[in-house]
Scaffold this motif. Sequence first.
Motif, PDB file in Angstrom:
ATOM      1  N   MET A  32       0.830  -1.197   0.000  1.00 15.78           N
ATOM      2  CA  MET A  32       0.000   0.000   0.000  1.00 15.78           C
ATOM      3  C   MET A  32       0.867   1.250   0.000  1.00 15.78           C
ATOM      4  SD  MET A  32      -3.204   0.956   0.328  1.00 15.78           S
ATOM      5  CE  MET A  32      -4.112   2.384   0.730  1.00 15.78           C
ATOM      6  N   ASN A  33       1.859   1.267   0.849  1.00 12.10           N
ATOM      7  CA  ASN A  33       2.724   2.432   0.973  1.00 12.10           C
ATOM      8  C   ASN A  33       3.562   2.642  -0.283  1.00 12.10           C
ATOM      9  OD1 ASN A  33       3.902   4.632   2.079  1.00 12.10           O
ATOM     10  ND2 ASN A  33       5.243   3.512   3.466  1.00 12.10           N
ATOM     11  N   THR A  34       4.051   1.553  -0.896  1.00 10.91           N
ATOM     12  CA  THR A  34       4.863   1.697  -2.112  1.00 10.91           C
ATOM     13  C   THR A  34       4.016   2.149  -3.289  1.00 10.91           C
ATOM     14  OG1 THR A  34       4.598  -0.650  -2.593  1.00 10.91           O
ATOM     15  CG2 THR A  34       6.586   0.002  -1.386  1.00 10.91           C
ATOM     16  N   SER A  81       2.558   6.382  -7.128  1.00  8.40           N
ATOM     17  CA  SER A  81       1.591   7.297  -7.741  1.00  8.40           C
ATOM     18  C   SER A  81       1.983   8.747  -7.489  1.00  8.40           C
ATOM     19  CB  SER A  81       0.180   7.022  -7.229  1.00  8.40           C
ATOM     20  OG  SER A  81       0.082   7.362  -5.866  1.00  8.40           O
ATOM     21  N   LYS A  82       2.554   9.027  -6.303  1.00  2.85           N
ATOM     22  CA  LYS A  82       3.017  10.377  -6.003  1.00  2.85           C
ATOM     23  C   LYS A  82       4.203  10.743  -6.904  1.00  2.85           C
ATOM     24  CE  LYS A  82       2.710  12.135  -1.605  1.00  2.85           C
ATOM     25  NZ  LYS A  82       3.132  12.331  -0.213  1.00  2.85           N
ATOM     26  N   LEU A 125       6.329  13.514 -11.625  1.00  2.65           N
ATOM     27  CA  LEU A 125       7.008  13.445 -12.915  1.00  2.65           C
ATOM     28  C   LEU A 125       6.151  14.064 -14.018  1.00  2.65           C
ATOM     29  CD1 LEU A 125       9.477  12.425 -14.471  1.00  2.65           C
ATOM     30  CD2 LEU A 125       8.248  10.273 -14.817  1.00  2.65           C
ATOM     31  N   ALA A 126       4.839  13.795 -13.987  1.00  2.00           N
ATOM     32  CA  ALA A 126       3.940  14.354 -15.002  1.00  2.00           C
ATOM     33  C   ALA A 126       3.861  15.878 -14.875  1.00  2.00           C
ATOM     34  CB  ALA A 126       2.549  13.738 -14.874  1.00  2.00           C
TER      35      ALA A 126
END
Length: 163
Positions: free
Chosen positions: A1-3, A8-9, A14-15
């Motif tokens: 969950m944490n990874t 996603s962060k 990056l986006a």
Amino acid sequence: MNTSRRQSKGTKALAVGSAVAVIMAVLPYAFYYYEALPDWLWDTSLFNSLSKSFDDNRLMASWILFQKIVPLLLLIIWFLTCKHWWYHVIIIPISLYAFQLYNLFDFSSTYIDSGELYFIVPVVIISLSLTYLARIKVFDRIHGIDISEIEDEIKKPSDRWFK
């Protein structure tokens, strides 16, 4: 969950970073946007009133309008993405360009780019104050100085004044 949250962060960062980089890379070409726009656009009442001191509306749009908007947008992007302690200083040129752009649309003014330095003095004072405050905090954190001790020494009465 944490990874997965971290991934996603990281993907989102990056986006956003890529989008900012593309905008900053393409934005200097905006200096030449006036060449791509049709001639009838420059003959509107807005540009006619703006170009009262120029012979050509296209010259006014290229030389004045785009020379103010592009650096203003680049400075705003820099201000919003800067992570240095001195980023408050970027507000000074932002306010200068913003005031010049405002002055361009002030139809009662006959002079362009004159006197704006006097109007941004409050911005300079506030910006430099915030920057100095950030510098003090960074300096204290690096050197491990506790400001509260210094403030206590300043607040308590000194023996030399009572002698």
